[in-house]
Motif scaffolding. Structure first.
Motif, PDB file in Angstrom:
ATOM      1  N   SER A 199      86.541  12.240  39.109  1.00 42.71           N
ATOM      2  CA  SER A 199      86.984  12.884  37.872  1.00 42.71           C
ATOM      3  C   SER A 199      88.379  12.389  37.510  1.00 42.71           C
ATOM      4  O   SER A 199      89.192  12.103  38.382  1.00 42.71           O
ATOM      5  CB  SER A 199      86.983  14.404  38.069  1.00 42.71           C
ATOM      6  OG  SER A 199      86.976  15.041  36.822  1.00 42.71           O
ATOM      7  N   GLU A 273      76.813  13.009  33.395  1.00 41.26           N
ATOM      8  CA  GLU A 273      77.172  14.418  33.652  1.00 41.26           C
ATOM      9  C   GLU A 273      78.613  14.683  33.226  1.00 41.26           C
ATOM     10  O   GLU A 273      79.453  15.066  34.047  1.00 41.26           O
ATOM     11  CB  GLU A 273      77.016  14.723  35.150  1.00 41.26           C
ATOM     12  CG  GLU A 273      75.623  14.518  35.702  1.00 41.26           C
ATOM     13  CD  GLU A 273      75.598  14.472  37.235  1.00 41.26           C
ATOM     14  OE1 GLU A 273      76.671  14.636  37.861  1.00 41.26           O
ATOM     15  OE2 GLU A 273      74.519  14.250  37.786  1.00 41.26           O
ATOM     16  N   GLY A 275      81.884  16.470  32.091  1.00 39.62           N
ATOM     17  CA  GLY A 275      82.407  17.835  32.044  1.00 39.62           C
ATOM     18  C   GLY A 275      83.648  17.855  31.165  1.00 39.62           C
ATOM     19  O   GLY A 275      83.635  18.288  30.009  1.00 39.62           O
ATOM     20  N   ARG A 276      84.733  17.341  31.730  1.00 37.82           N
ATOM     21  CA  ARG A 276      86.042  17.275  31.066  1.00 37.82           C
ATOM     22  C   ARG A 276      85.926  16.726  29.631  1.00 37.82           C
ATOM     23  O   ARG A 276      86.577  17.212  28.715  1.00 37.82           O
ATOM     24  CB  ARG A 276      86.902  16.322  31.894  1.00 37.82           C
ATOM     25  CG  ARG A 276      88.368  16.360  31.664  1.00 37.82           C
ATOM     26  CD  ARG A 276      89.029  15.296  32.534  1.00 37.82           C
ATOM     27  NE  ARG A 276      88.916  15.504  33.970  1.00 37.82           N
ATOM     28  CZ  ARG A 276      89.653  16.366  34.662  1.00 37.82           C
ATOM     29  NH1 ARG A 276      90.542  17.095  34.059  1.00 37.82           N
ATOM     30  NH2 ARG A 276      89.494  16.513  35.974  1.00 37.82           N
ATOM     31  N   TYR A 376      88.167  22.817  33.818  1.00 33.01           N
ATOM     32  CA  TYR A 376      88.552  23.344  35.130  1.00 33.01           C
ATOM     33  C   TYR A 376      89.716  24.339  35.024  1.00 33.01           C
ATOM     34  O   TYR A 376      90.705  24.230  35.727  1.00 33.01           O
ATOM     35  CB  TYR A 376      88.882  22.192  36.092  1.00 33.01           C
ATOM     36  CG  TYR A 376      87.762  21.195  36.180  1.00 33.01           C
ATOM     37  CD1 TYR A 376      86.575  21.528  36.813  1.00 33.01           C
ATOM     38  CD2 TYR A 376      87.856  19.948  35.578  1.00 33.01           C
ATOM     39  CE1 TYR A 376      85.520  20.645  36.854  1.00 33.01           C
ATOM     40  CE2 TYR A 376      86.804  19.055  35.617  1.00 33.01           C
ATOM     41  CZ  TYR A 376      85.647  19.410  36.257  1.00 33.01           C
ATOM     42  OH  TYR A 376      84.593  18.530  36.291  1.00 33.01           O
TER      43      TYR A 376
END
Ligand code: PLP
Length: 407
Positions: A199, A273, A275-276, A376
């Motif tokens: 990440s 996938e 996210g951020r 997050y």
């Protein structure tokens, strides 16, 4: 406004002459004046814009949003409306996503080491696609989910990423053949390969190398009689306000590598996938300055402002401790600045949001806003000392609302 850095900016004190108008039309203004509870504004239009950019820039790659990054129901609903799939890492995440109307085939259970009870739950709910990276996981899966469609996660070079994942997850190349043979013995279906470059990735070439590594695994699988049809290129994409240039660069490298190693006519479906990428810039955090001290720095003899705000590193700002890709907050208002220290609300001295931070003086009762707070943050927040966790207020333009008929 400094568009490249995460920002803390100041809510100017309300001017008296505007009071009348505000009272008449915006109830939330008086709510904000009376409250000290921190809150996020989640701009769902921003998710929509990100999705459009994704489709335009990575047309061959279907996004499965990584729920772990921010599981706010409004975010899941919006992304589901936009048509993304979902990467879930646990029974709880699967439960949440299914409860919001997502169908099981749109979920990948993307955790390579799963509690057995979570695998059983996935089986009963028809969530078949899941990752693995070791023999022990195969034994659990063959015992409780015989219909599973397995995706082999491989370890890749993550040395250029803020958060490295390949030490904890992913099969080493030397073990791939043995593991695939074990799948054959257990009569398990393996449909593809996944990886995660880490990440907060800073190097586009990490994707190229990982895609090439995945190609080798596909080739090994063919020799063993597997018909693999899925490549999952994981997460690692940037998502804050300065993200475009880096995202475009990553995408160019990824598209070229896909064309070289998995051309469109290979029939391999490509997913990711992220996210951020989707949520970071969509969230802005508003925090209340509930206390203030002016002190003299012992060494420099400079006046230092210390502000105590209603959220901190035990709340949404936990990212300052736990997310190495999110290490600071930065101001952009151009007024006389003072060296300032910003503390979170708890009685723990670890709860310091900034140590040396130059910003205009604010008063008790003012609000600070912090941009790029989607990734997050709320997912790891606690109410340590029983301080309120930040509320979340999703917002959406009428145009987007109408476009997707969201009533
Ligand atoms: N997929 C997996 C398996 C992960 O572990 C993570 C993050 O830890 C993600 C996707 C999301 O990564 P990012 O937020 O960097 O896109």
């Amino acid at each position: 406004r400094n568009a490249t850095a995460p920002a803390v900016f100041l809510q100017l004190k309300k001017k008296k002459k505007k009071k009348k108008k505000k009272k008449r039309c915006v109830n939330s203004a008086s709510f904000i004046q009376d409250s000290e509870v921190p809150f996020h504004v989640a701009n769902l239009d921003d998710l929509h814009q990100k999705h459009i950019r994704w489709l335009r820039t990575l047309p061959r790659v279907k996004p499965f949003y990584a729920v772990k990054c921010n599981s706010t129901p409004a975010v899941i609903r919006m992304l589901s409306t936009l048509g993304t799939g979902f990467d879930c890492a646990s029974k709880g995440e699967i439960e949440l996503v299914l409860s919001l109307g997502v169908t099981p085939e749109k979920i990948i259970f993307a955790h390579t080491t799963k509690p057995q009870s979570h695998i059983k739950y996935a089986s009963t709910r028809g969530v078949d696609m899941m990752t693995f990276d070791c023999e022990e996981e195969l034994l659990k899966i063959s015992a409780c989910h015989t219909r599973a469609k397995l995706v082999l996660r491989i370890a890749v070079d993550d040395s250029k990423s803020a958060i490295k994942l390949s030490q904890k997850f992913g099969t080493k190349p030397s073990v791939v053949k043995k593991l695939l043979e074990r799948c054959k013995e257990l009569d398990l279906e393996v449909i593809g390969v996944s990886f995660h470059v880490g990440s907060g990735c800073t190097d586009s070439l990490a994707y190229r190398q990982a895609i090439e590594d995945a190609r080798h695994v596909f080739d090994t699988a063919v020799l063993l009689g597997f018909q693999m049809k899925l490549l999952d290129i994981g997460g690692g994409f940037p998502g804050n306000e300065g993200f475009q240039i880096q995202f475009d660069e990553f995408s160019k490298v990824i598209n070229e590598a896909l064309d070289e190693f998995f051309p469109a006519d290979s029939g391999v479906q490509v997913i990711a996938e992220p996210g951020r990428y989707y949520v970071d810039s969509a969230f802005t955090l508003a925090v209340n300055v509930f206390a203030k001290k002016v002190v003299m720095d012992d060494v420099t003899r400079i006046r230092v402002m210390m502000y105590y705000i209603s959220d901190g590193v035990f709340g949404s700002l936990n990212c300052l401790m736990y997310d190495p890709a999110h290490t600071n907050v930065a101001p952009y208002l151009h007024r006389k600045r003072y060296r300032s220290i910003i503390w979170g609300p708890t009685c723990d001295s670890l709860d310091r949001v900034t140590a040396t931070y130059w910003m205009p003086e604010v008063q008790v009762g003012d609000w600070l806003l912090i941009d790029n707070m989607g990734a997050y943050t709320v997912c790891c927040s606690s109410d340590f000392n029983f301080f309120d966790k930040a509320d979340i207020y999703p917002v959406l333009s009428a145009q987007t609302w109408n476009m997707f008929n969201l009533s």
